[in-house]
Write a protein that holds these residues in place. Structure first.
Motif, PDB file in Angstrom:
ATOM      1  N   PRO A  74       0.792  -1.222   0.000  1.00 58.20           N
ATOM      2  CA  PRO A  74       0.000   0.000   0.000  1.00 58.20           C
ATOM      3  C   PRO A  74       0.823   1.270   0.000  1.00 58.20           C
ATOM      4  N   GLY A  75       2.168   1.172   0.134  1.00 59.96           N
ATOM      5  CA  GLY A  75       2.974   2.369   0.217  1.00 59.96           C
ATOM      6  C   GLY A  75       2.960   2.928   1.637  1.00 59.96           C
ATOM      7  N   LEU A  76       3.416   4.153   1.778  1.00 53.87           N
ATOM      8  CA  LEU A  76       3.506   4.791   3.092  1.00 53.87           C
ATOM      9  C   LEU A  76       2.120   5.006   3.679  1.00 53.87           C
ATOM     10  N   LEU A  77       1.898   4.511   4.887  1.00 56.93           N
ATOM     11  CA  LEU A  77       0.612   4.665   5.562  1.00 56.93           C
ATOM     12  C   LEU A  77       0.583   5.973   6.351  1.00 56.93           C
ATOM     13  N   CYS A  78      -0.625   6.467   6.612  1.00 52.19           N
ATOM     14  CA  CYS A  78      -0.778   7.714   7.372  1.00 52.19           C
ATOM     15  C   CYS A  78      -0.138   7.577   8.759  1.00 52.19           C
ATOM     16  N   GLY A  79      -0.332   6.421   9.390  1.00 51.74           N
ATOM     17  CA  GLY A  79       0.258   6.197  10.703  1.00 51.74           C
ATOM     18  C   GLY A  79       1.775   6.221  10.669  1.00 51.74           C
ATOM     19  N   GLU A  80       2.356   5.644   9.618  1.00 55.09           N
ATOM     20  CA  GLU A  80       3.813   5.646   9.476  1.00 55.09           C
ATOM     21  C   GLU A  80       4.334   7.055   9.252  1.00 55.09           C
ATOM     22  N   LEU A 116      -7.959   7.394  13.267  1.00 51.13           N
ATOM     23  CA  LEU A 116      -8.997   7.224  12.243  1.00 51.13           C
ATOM     24  C   LEU A 116      -8.455   6.649  10.936  1.00 51.13           C
ATOM     25  N   PHE A 117      -7.234   7.052  10.559  1.00 49.91           N
ATOM     26  CA  PHE A 117      -6.739   6.707   9.222  1.00 49.91           C
ATOM     27  C   PHE A 117      -5.316   6.139   9.245  1.00 49.91           C
ATOM     28  N   GLY A 118      -4.908   5.597  10.383  1.00 46.66           N
ATOM     29  CA  GLY A 118      -3.540   5.103  10.493  1.00 46.66           C
ATOM     30  C   GLY A 118      -3.165   4.040   9.481  1.00 46.66           C
ATOM     31  N   GLU A 119      -4.127   3.197   9.078  1.00 47.63           N
ATOM     32  CA  GLU A 119      -3.849   2.114   8.131  1.00 47.63           C
ATOM     33  C   GLU A 119      -4.144   2.508   6.688  1.00 47.63           C
ATOM     34  N   THR A 120      -4.493   3.768   6.469  1.00 45.12           N
ATOM     35  CA  THR A 120      -4.794   4.248   5.113  1.00 45.12           C
ATOM     36  C   THR A 120      -3.519   4.737   4.436  1.00 45.12           C
ATOM     37  N   PRO A 121      -3.241   4.298   3.193  1.00 45.54           N
ATOM     38  CA  PRO A 121      -2.086   4.841   2.474  1.00 45.54           C
ATOM     39  C   PRO A 121      -2.227   6.355   2.305  1.00 45.54           C
ATOM     40  N   MET A 129     -11.744  12.414   3.341  1.00 44.81           N
ATOM     41  CA  MET A 129     -11.196  11.920   4.604  1.00 44.81           C
ATOM     42  C   MET A 129     -10.676  13.081   5.453  1.00 44.81           C
ATOM     43  N   PHE A 130     -10.068  14.041   4.791  1.00 42.45           N
ATOM     44  CA  PHE A 130      -9.526  15.202   5.504  1.00 42.45           C
ATOM     45  C   PHE A 130     -10.662  15.985   6.182  1.00 42.45           C
ATOM     46  N   LYS A 131     -11.771  16.135   5.491  1.00 40.30           N
ATOM     47  CA  LYS A 131     -12.913  16.842   6.082  1.00 40.30           C
ATOM     48  C   LYS A 131     -13.550  16.022   7.204  1.00 40.30           C
ATOM     49  N   LYS A 132     -13.529  14.704   7.060  1.00 35.20           N
ATOM     50  CA  LYS A 132     -14.040  13.849   8.141  1.00 35.20           C
ATOM     51  C   LYS A 132     -13.182  14.014   9.387  1.00 35.20           C
ATOM     52  N   LEU A 133     -11.878  14.126   9.198  1.00 33.72           N
ATOM     53  CA  LEU A 133     -10.979  14.344  10.326  1.00 33.72           C
ATOM     54  C   LEU A 133     -11.249  15.705  10.960  1.00 33.72           C
ATOM     55  N   ARG A 134     -11.483  16.701  10.143  1.00 35.20           N
ATOM     56  CA  ARG A 134     -11.803  18.037  10.647  1.00 35.20           C
ATOM     57  C   ARG A 134     -13.078  18.007  11.481  1.00 35.20           C
ATOM     58  N   GLU A 135     -14.091  17.273  11.005  1.00 37.88           N
ATOM     59  CA  GLU A 135     -15.340  17.129  11.754  1.00 37.88           C
ATOM     60  C   GLU A 135     -15.100  16.424  13.087  1.00 37.88           C
TER      61      GLU A 135
END
Length: 218
Positions: A74-80, A116-121, A129-135
């Motif tokens: 998946p490449g670099l994950l958000c958590g990484e 919320l998105f640690g496993e998301t590339p 997703m960015f707006k969901k995080l803002r919410e």
């Protein structure tokens, strides 16, 4: 804007494997050892084909090893990325031998992102997703200015990864469409107003202050 639209795919360096790669049509294609003549030649071949085919690369011309590489992980994950950016902030933001407050701000911004998105590339982390995080930040009761501050730090993390050629520039470009929350937005909490200091506290401070400080206060 025209410069971004007309830009060619970049010849990139994946530092963890010391391989050259290029991102085309949302896929990472490995080219061989970084900065080798063979990788440079393959890069030119693919970009030329992409350009001639109206900025789309026919699947048939992608080498088998490159096709396998695009789906290998998946490449670099958000958590990484969050962990890498926190470490980088700790390294750079030091004053008098101690971490500055910026380190704490970055850690507070990264924690919900990882939750919320640690496993998301990172390459799949888009505006929705960015707006969901803002919410999510707003639902936690954070003030509007704090939410905007945290969102800014996440953009900084992604910009740092782009500058270090860990991810393609498109990952940051997409998020620029998500703006900070404006004052007066429904559902956005404002910071409490700063109240004037009571006169008796000012008088007490003046009695203990040095002459230059007293002159500034008055």
């Amino acid at each position: 804007m025209p410069r971004l639209i007309n830009a060619l795919p970049r010849y990139c360096h994946e530092k963890t494997s010391d391989r050259a790669c290029v991102w085309i049509d949302g896929k990472r294609i490995y080219l061989g050892k970084y900065n080798s003549p063979a990788s440079r030649k393959e890069y030119e071949r693919l970009v030329n084909l992409w350009t001639l085919n109206h900025r789309a690369l026919p699947a048939a011309v992608v080498p088998e090893k490159a096709q396998a590489s695009t789906s290998a992980g998946p490449g670099l994950l958000c958590g990484e990325l969050a962990l890498k950016f926190i470490a980088e902030t700790r390294r750079l933001r030091i004053k008098n031998g101690e971490p500055t407050s910026e380190v704490s701000i970055v850690k507070q911004a990264m924690a919900p992102w990882v939750e919320l998105f640690g496993e998301t590339p990172v390459t799949e982390f888009g505006p929705k997703m960015f707006k969901k995080l803002r919410e999510h930040f707003c639902q936690k009761g954070l003030a509007r200015t704090t939410v905007n501050k945290f969102m800014s730090r996440i953009k900084q993390a992604i910009a740092w990864a782009v500058a270090d050629e860990l991810i393609p520039g498109e990952a940051l470009y997409r998020l620029q469409a998500v703006k900070g929350i404006r004052k007066g937005t429904v559902g956005a909490k404002e910071s409490p107003p700063v109240e004037p200091v009571a006169p008796e506290l000012v008088d007490a401070a003046i009695k203990k202050a040095s002459a230059p400080v007293v002159a500034m206060i008055k």
